[in-house]
Write a protein that holds these residues in place. Structure first.
Motif, mmCIF file in Angstrom:
data_model
loop_
_atom_site.group_PDB
_atom_site.id
_atom_site.type_symbol
_atom_site.label_atom_id
_atom_site.label_comp_id
_atom_site.label_asym_id
_atom_site.label_seq_id
_atom_site.Cartn_x
_atom_site.Cartn_y
_atom_site.Cartn_z
ATOM 1 N N MET A 116 1.004 -1.347 0.157
ATOM 2 C CA MET A 116 -0.035 0.031 -0.066
ATOM 3 C C MET A 116 0.939 1.068 0.168
ATOM 4 O O MET A 116 2.192 1.212 0.552
ATOM 5 C CB MET A 116 -0.909 0.132 1.262
ATOM 6 N N SER A 122 -13.498 -1.633 -1.218
ATOM 7 C CA SER A 122 -13.511 -0.117 -1.330
ATOM 8 C C SER A 122 -12.500 0.387 -2.240
ATOM 9 O O SER A 122 -11.477 -0.289 -2.425
ATOM 10 C CB SER A 122 -12.990 0.535 0.106
ATOM 11 N N THR A 130 -10.023 2.874 -3.565
ATOM 12 C CA THR A 130 -9.247 3.600 -2.847
ATOM 13 C C THR A 130 -8.214 4.400 -3.721
ATOM 14 O O THR A 130 -7.925 4.093 -4.644
ATOM 15 C CB THR A 130 -8.538 2.734 -1.581
ATOM 16 N N SER A 157 -8.077 6.348 1.492
ATOM 17 C CA SER A 157 -6.666 5.860 1.012
ATOM 18 C C SER A 157 -6.958 4.273 1.338
ATOM 19 O O SER A 157 -7.620 3.889 2.168
ATOM 20 C CB SER A 157 -5.670 6.425 1.949
ATOM 21 N N ASP A 158 -5.829 3.523 0.973
ATOM 22 C CA ASP A 158 -5.759 2.229 1.085
ATOM 23 C C ASP A 158 -5.392 1.769 2.373
ATOM 24 O O ASP A 158 -5.962 0.925 2.946
ATOM 25 C CB ASP A 158 -4.650 1.636 0.073
ATOM 26 N N ALA A 164 -8.602 2.009 4.448
ATOM 27 C CA ALA A 164 -9.552 1.044 4.206
ATOM 28 C C ALA A 164 -9.192 -0.448 4.853
ATOM 29 O O ALA A 164 -10.222 -0.881 5.460
ATOM 30 C CB ALA A 164 -9.726 0.568 2.621
ATOM 31 N N HIS A 166 -11.929 -3.185 5.257
ATOM 32 C CA HIS A 166 -12.233 -3.406 4.099
ATOM 33 C C HIS A 166 -11.241 -3.879 3.204
ATOM 34 O O HIS A 166 -10.005 -3.854 3.620
ATOM 35 C CB HIS A 166 -12.659 -1.762 3.515
ATOM 36 N N SER A 223 -9.180 -3.386 -0.018
ATOM 37 C CA SER A 223 -8.713 -2.179 -0.802
ATOM 38 C C SER A 223 -8.404 -2.373 -2.234
ATOM 39 O O SER A 223 -7.790 -3.466 -2.421
ATOM 40 C CB SER A 223 -7.625 -1.290 -0.065
ATOM 41 N N THR A 277 -7.071 -0.635 -5.579
ATOM 42 C CA THR A 277 -6.579 0.745 -5.963
ATOM 43 C C THR A 277 -6.366 0.583 -7.370
ATOM 44 O O THR A 277 -5.524 -0.225 -7.937
ATOM 45 C CB THR A 277 -5.445 1.359 -5.162
#
Length: 250
Positions: free
Chosen positions: A97, A174, A176, A214-215, A218, A223, A225, A227
Motif C-alpha cells: 500500500m 472499497s 481507494t 486511502s488504502d 480501508a 475493507h 482495498s 486501487t
C-alpha cells in the motif's frame, strides 16, 4: 480463459498456491514465478545474463534467479504458446500500500503484464504470516467473478490489499487511492565477525497519510482495498510551471 500467475515470494509460497487454486475455478492457469523470495525487486529485469526456466508441473514453471518482472516478461514473450487473457500477481505475504508499490515485486509483476498489453491485478495480504487464507481466496474469487461480467480494459492495473481477518469480519470492498508513509528510518550499521562494517536497509517509515479514501484507511476499517494504478509518472499539474522554468536554448 487463460490467466498467467506470478509473484515475488517464490513459486513455493503459500500465497501463490491459494491464488492459483482460486483462479483455476475461472480459467486455465499458467504459473511462472521466481525460484525464491524476490520481495522488493521492483520492476528490475535481468539483462546481462541468460535466464533458465524449469518446469515442475503442467503449466507451472519457475525461473532460476529470476525477478517477478523477468517471470512475466519471459512468460509472455518466450515461454507460452497460448497467450493469456490477463496477468495476476500474488497473493503477497504482506501488504503493498502507499509508497510500498514503488518497491513491490508483486505490483511490478502486474505492471509488466500491463506494459506488454494485458490487464493485470496484484493481490496482497496485510500480514507477513497470514492466518486467513480463506479470506484471501474468497476476495480473489469475488474480483474474478466481477471481471467475468465486466472485463478490465487492457491498460488496467488493480492493486488489491486484503485484511488478514476472517471473511465474516470483512466489511466490504472499497475503491481507494494510495496513501503515503513517512521517509524510511535510518540504515542499521553492524560489524560482521571479521570486523567489517555492514549495513541493513532500515525499517519502512510509519504511515503518514491514512485519511479516509486511502488504502491504509480501508484496511484499518476492515475493507478490502482496490486501487487503480497508472504507469504514467508525469506530474501533469507542474508542466506549465516547468515550461516557464526550464532554460531556453541559445
Amino acid at each position: 480463459m487463460h490467466i498467467l500467475i506470478s509473484n515475488d515470494d517464490g513459486y513455493l509460497a503459500p500465497g501463490i498456491k491459494v491464488l492459483a487454486e482460486a483462479a483455476s475455478e475461472f480459467a486455465e492457469v499458467i504459473l511462472v514465478a521466481p525460484d525464491r523470495n524476490r520481495s522488493a525487486a521492483s520492476n528490475s529485469l535481468t539483462l546481462r545474463r541468460p535466464l533458465y526456466v524449469h518446469k515442475y508441473a503442467d503449466n507451472h514453471f519457475y525461473i532460476e534467479d529470476g525477478t517477478p518482472s523477468d517471470c512475466v516478461h519471459m512468460a509472455l514473450t518466450g515461454i507460452l504458446e497460448i497467450k493469456p487473457d490477463m496477468v495476476i500477481s500474488g497473493i503477497n505475504h504482506g501488504a503493498n500500500m502507499g509508497d510500498d508499490v514503488i518497491y513491490s515485486g508483486t505490483v511490478a509483476a502486474a505492471m509488466e503484464g500491463r506494459h506488454l498489453g494485458y490487464p493485470a491485478i496484484a493481490f496482497s495480504m496485510d500480514a507477513f504470516e497470514p492466518k486467513y487464507w480463506e479470506t484471501a481466496s474468497k476476495a480473489v474469487k469475488a474480483v474474478l467473478s466481477k471481471i467475468m461480467v465486466q472485463e478490465l480494459p487492457k491498460d488496467s492495473i488493480l492493486n488489491v490489499n486484503i485484511p488478514d481477518i476472517p471473511w465474516t469480519e470483512v466489511v466490504g470492498f472499497s475503491a481507494t487511492r494510495l496513501g503515503q508513509r513517512h521517509p524510511s528510518e535510518d540504515a542499521i550499521k553492524q560489524i560482521d565477525p571479521r570486523g567489517n562494517e555492514m549495513f541493513w536497509v532500515g525499517p519502512v517509515g510509519k504511515v503518514e497519510d491514512c485519511a479516509e479514501g486511502s488504502d491504509f484507511y480501508a484496511i484499518e476499517q476492515g475493507h478490502i482495498s482496490v486501487t487503480p494504478l497508472t504507469v504514467d509518472l508525469t506530474r501533469h499539474s507542474q508542466l506549465n510551471k516547468l515550461q516557464q522554468w526550464v532554460p531556453e536554448a541559445h
